[in-house]
Motif scaffolding. Sequence first.
Motif, mmCIF file in Angstrom:
data_model
loop_
_atom_site.group_PDB
_atom_site.id
_atom_site.type_symbol
_atom_site.label_atom_id
_atom_site.label_comp_id
_atom_site.label_asym_id
_atom_site.label_seq_id
_atom_site.Cartn_x
_atom_site.Cartn_y
_atom_site.Cartn_z
ATOM 1 N N MET A 1 28.831 -58.496 -59.662
ATOM 2 C CA MET A 1 29.091 -57.079 -59.898
ATOM 3 C C MET A 1 29.838 -56.496 -58.711
ATOM 4 O O MET A 1 29.795 -57.044 -57.611
ATOM 5 N N THR A 2 30.481 -55.370 -58.958
ATOM 6 C CA THR A 2 31.141 -54.612 -57.898
ATOM 7 C C THR A 2 30.863 -53.138 -58.139
ATOM 8 O O THR A 2 30.514 -52.731 -59.252
ATOM 9 N N LEU A 3 31.017 -52.344 -57.103
ATOM 10 C CA LEU A 3 30.910 -50.898 -57.238
ATOM 11 C C LEU A 3 31.733 -50.238 -56.156
ATOM 12 O O LEU A 3 32.034 -50.843 -55.132
ATOM 13 N N TRP A 4 32.087 -48.992 -56.402
ATOM 14 C CA TRP A 4 32.868 -48.180 -55.484
ATOM 15 C C TRP A 4 32.047 -46.945 -55.188
ATOM 16 O O TRP A 4 31.465 -46.343 -56.098
ATOM 17 N N THR A 5 31.931 -46.585 -53.912
ATOM 18 C CA THR A 5 31.161 -45.414 -53.517
ATOM 19 C C THR A 5 31.748 -44.843 -52.228
ATOM 20 O O THR A 5 32.816 -45.265 -51.791
ATOM 21 N N HIS A 6 31.035 -43.907 -51.657
ATOM 22 C CA HIS A 6 31.425 -43.330 -50.374
ATOM 23 C C HIS A 6 30.314 -43.540 -49.359
ATOM 24 O O HIS A 6 29.134 -43.489 -49.705
ATOM 25 N N GLU A 7 30.693 -43.745 -48.123
ATOM 26 C CA GLU A 7 29.752 -43.978 -47.036
ATOM 27 C C GLU A 7 28.710 -42.855 -46.919
ATOM 28 O O GLU A 7 27.579 -43.093 -46.510
ATOM 29 N N SER A 8 29.078 -41.654 -47.306
ATOM 30 C CA SER A 8 28.182 -40.502 -47.191
ATOM 31 C C SER A 8 26.968 -40.593 -48.116
ATOM 32 O O SER A 8 25.990 -39.885 -47.916
ATOM 33 N N HIS A 9 27.006 -41.472 -49.081
ATOM 34 C CA HIS A 9 25.876 -41.646 -50.002
ATOM 35 C C HIS A 9 24.863 -42.601 -49.368
ATOM 36 O O HIS A 9 24.665 -43.722 -49.825
ATOM 37 N N LYS A 10 24.240 -42.131 -48.320
ATOM 38 C CA LYS A 10 23.378 -42.979 -47.477
ATOM 39 C C LYS A 10 22.244 -43.634 -48.258
ATOM 40 O O LYS A 10 21.988 -44.826 -48.102
ATOM 41 N N ALA A 11 21.525 -42.866 -49.077
ATOM 42 C CA ALA A 11 20.375 -43.422 -49.806
ATOM 43 C C ALA A 11 20.824 -44.502 -50.790
ATOM 44 O O ALA A 11 20.198 -45.568 -50.880
ATOM 45 N N ALA A 12 21.911 -44.258 -51.495
ATOM 46 C CA ALA A 12 22.407 -45.252 -52.450
ATOM 47 C C ALA A 12 22.863 -46.510 -51.728
ATOM 48 O O ALA A 12 22.554 -47.633 -52.151
ATOM 49 N N CYS A 13 23.588 -46.344 -50.629
ATOM 50 C CA CYS A 13 24.069 -47.507 -49.875
ATOM 51 C C CYS A 13 22.896 -48.318 -49.325
ATOM 52 O O CYS A 13 22.933 -49.554 -49.329
ATOM 53 N N ALA A 14 21.848 -47.644 -48.863
ATOM 54 C CA ALA A 14 20.657 -48.355 -48.386
ATOM 55 C C ALA A 14 19.999 -49.121 -49.531
ATOM 56 O O ALA A 14 19.532 -50.261 -49.346
ATOM 57 N N LEU A 15 19.969 -48.532 -50.716
ATOM 58 C CA LEU A 15 19.409 -49.209 -51.888
ATOM 59 C C LEU A 15 20.234 -50.445 -52.238
ATOM 60 O O LEU A 15 19.676 -51.507 -52.524
ATOM 61 N N TYR A 16 21.550 -50.332 -52.206
ATOM 62 C CA TYR A 16 22.394 -51.497 -52.493
ATOM 63 C C TYR A 16 22.106 -52.616 -51.495
ATOM 64 O O TYR A 16 21.940 -53.775 -51.883
ATOM 65 N N ALA A 17 22.049 -52.281 -50.225
ATOM 66 C CA ALA A 17 21.796 -53.293 -49.188
ATOM 67 C C ALA A 17 20.435 -53.954 -49.403
ATOM 68 O O ALA A 17 20.319 -55.189 -49.340
ATOM 69 N N ARG A 18 19.401 -53.163 -49.684
ATOM 70 C CA ARG A 18 18.054 -53.721 -49.938
ATOM 71 C C ARG A 18 18.025 -54.609 -51.172
ATOM 72 O O ARG A 18 17.190 -55.498 -51.284
ATOM 73 N N SER A 19 18.925 -54.347 -52.108
ATOM 74 C CA SER A 19 18.950 -55.088 -53.375
ATOM 75 C C SER A 19 19.854 -56.312 -53.331
ATOM 76 O O SER A 19 20.083 -56.948 -54.359
ATOM 77 N N GLY A 20 20.396 -56.632 -52.164
ATOM 78 C CA GLY A 20 21.192 -57.844 -52.010
ATOM 79 C C GLY A 20 22.684 -57.676 -52.161
ATOM 80 O O GLY A 20 23.427 -58.660 -52.163
ATOM 81 N N TRP A 21 23.173 -56.453 -52.273
ATOM 82 C CA TRP A 21 24.606 -56.202 -52.351
ATOM 83 C C TRP A 21 25.216 -56.348 -50.964
ATOM 84 O O TRP A 21 24.534 -56.151 -49.954
ATOM 85 N N THR A 22 26.514 -56.651 -50.921
ATOM 86 C CA THR A 22 27.243 -56.816 -49.665
ATOM 87 C C THR A 22 28.387 -55.807 -49.605
ATOM 88 O O THR A 22 29.172 -55.693 -50.557
ATOM 89 N N LEU A 23 28.476 -55.103 -48.492
ATOM 90 C CA LEU A 23 29.603 -54.194 -48.259
ATOM 91 C C LEU A 23 30.826 -55.043 -47.940
ATOM 92 O O LEU A 23 30.822 -55.803 -46.979
ATOM 93 N N THR A 24 31.862 -54.954 -48.782
ATOM 94 C CA THR A 24 33.037 -55.820 -48.620
ATOM 95 C C THR A 24 34.292 -55.069 -48.194
ATOM 96 O O THR A 24 35.280 -55.696 -47.807
ATOM 97 N N ARG A 25 34.268 -53.733 -48.281
ATOM 98 C CA ARG A 25 35.455 -52.963 -47.914
ATOM 99 C C ARG A 25 35.016 -51.563 -47.545
ATOM 100 O O ARG A 25 34.165 -50.971 -48.194
ATOM 101 N N SER A 26 35.620 -51.034 -46.489
ATOM 102 C CA SER A 26 35.337 -49.672 -46.049
ATOM 103 C C SER A 26 36.640 -49.106 -45.479
ATOM 104 O O SER A 26 37.193 -49.680 -44.547
ATOM 105 N N VAL A 27 37.126 -48.006 -46.056
ATOM 106 C CA VAL A 27 38.428 -47.478 -45.649
ATOM 107 C C VAL A 27 38.420 -45.942 -45.710
ATOM 108 O O VAL A 27 37.929 -45.363 -46.679
ATOM 109 N N PRO A 28 38.951 -45.292 -44.685
ATOM 110 C CA PRO A 28 39.060 -43.827 -44.723
ATOM 111 C C PRO A 28 40.067 -43.389 -45.795
ATOM 112 O O PRO A 28 41.128 -44.003 -45.944
#
Length: 161
Positions: free
Chosen positions: A117-144
């Motif tokens: 799976m893939t998803l697109w989000t924003h860094e400001s969504h701290k709670a969601a990003c923490a949930l993704y990390a806890r669930s085994g997702w990997t941050l693969t791209r981060s760009v301003p």
Amino acid sequence: MAGDILLRPFAGPDLDWLVERHQTLYARDEGFDDTFGPVVRRILEEFEAGHDPECEGGWIAQRGGQRLGSIFCVRHDATTAKLRLFLLVPDARGLGLGQRLLKTCMQFAQGAGYAGMTLWTHESHKAACALYARSGWTLTRSVPVHSFGQDLVEQTWTFRF
């Protein structure tokens, strides 16, 4: 309590509610301009017009007739599903509902035969990003970027089954 919350399939009458909630909450919480709601509407109209229920699904979290959130699984390519429109209204946060919605979406994608799976989000969504990390997702791209009237950091996350 999250146990009394029903996850049901997305239906046409949910479309306007989802657009309004996304537009209102993102404007209030992140300062997004009025270009965001039309993007959400387009995504939902495309889903409604042509999704394949064998490999794409959308869920609405609901308690006592009140909608609390959403999550969607759509085809990204032949082997990858894309998570979209993951939203919890403020009153539904902290109940474990986000984890339940994410698990439902991921189980559906795996059952539909996707390898990841893939998803697109924003860094400001701290709670969601923490949930993704806890669930085994990997941050693969981060760009301003500058989107929806704001300077943001756009992120792509991936998951492999």
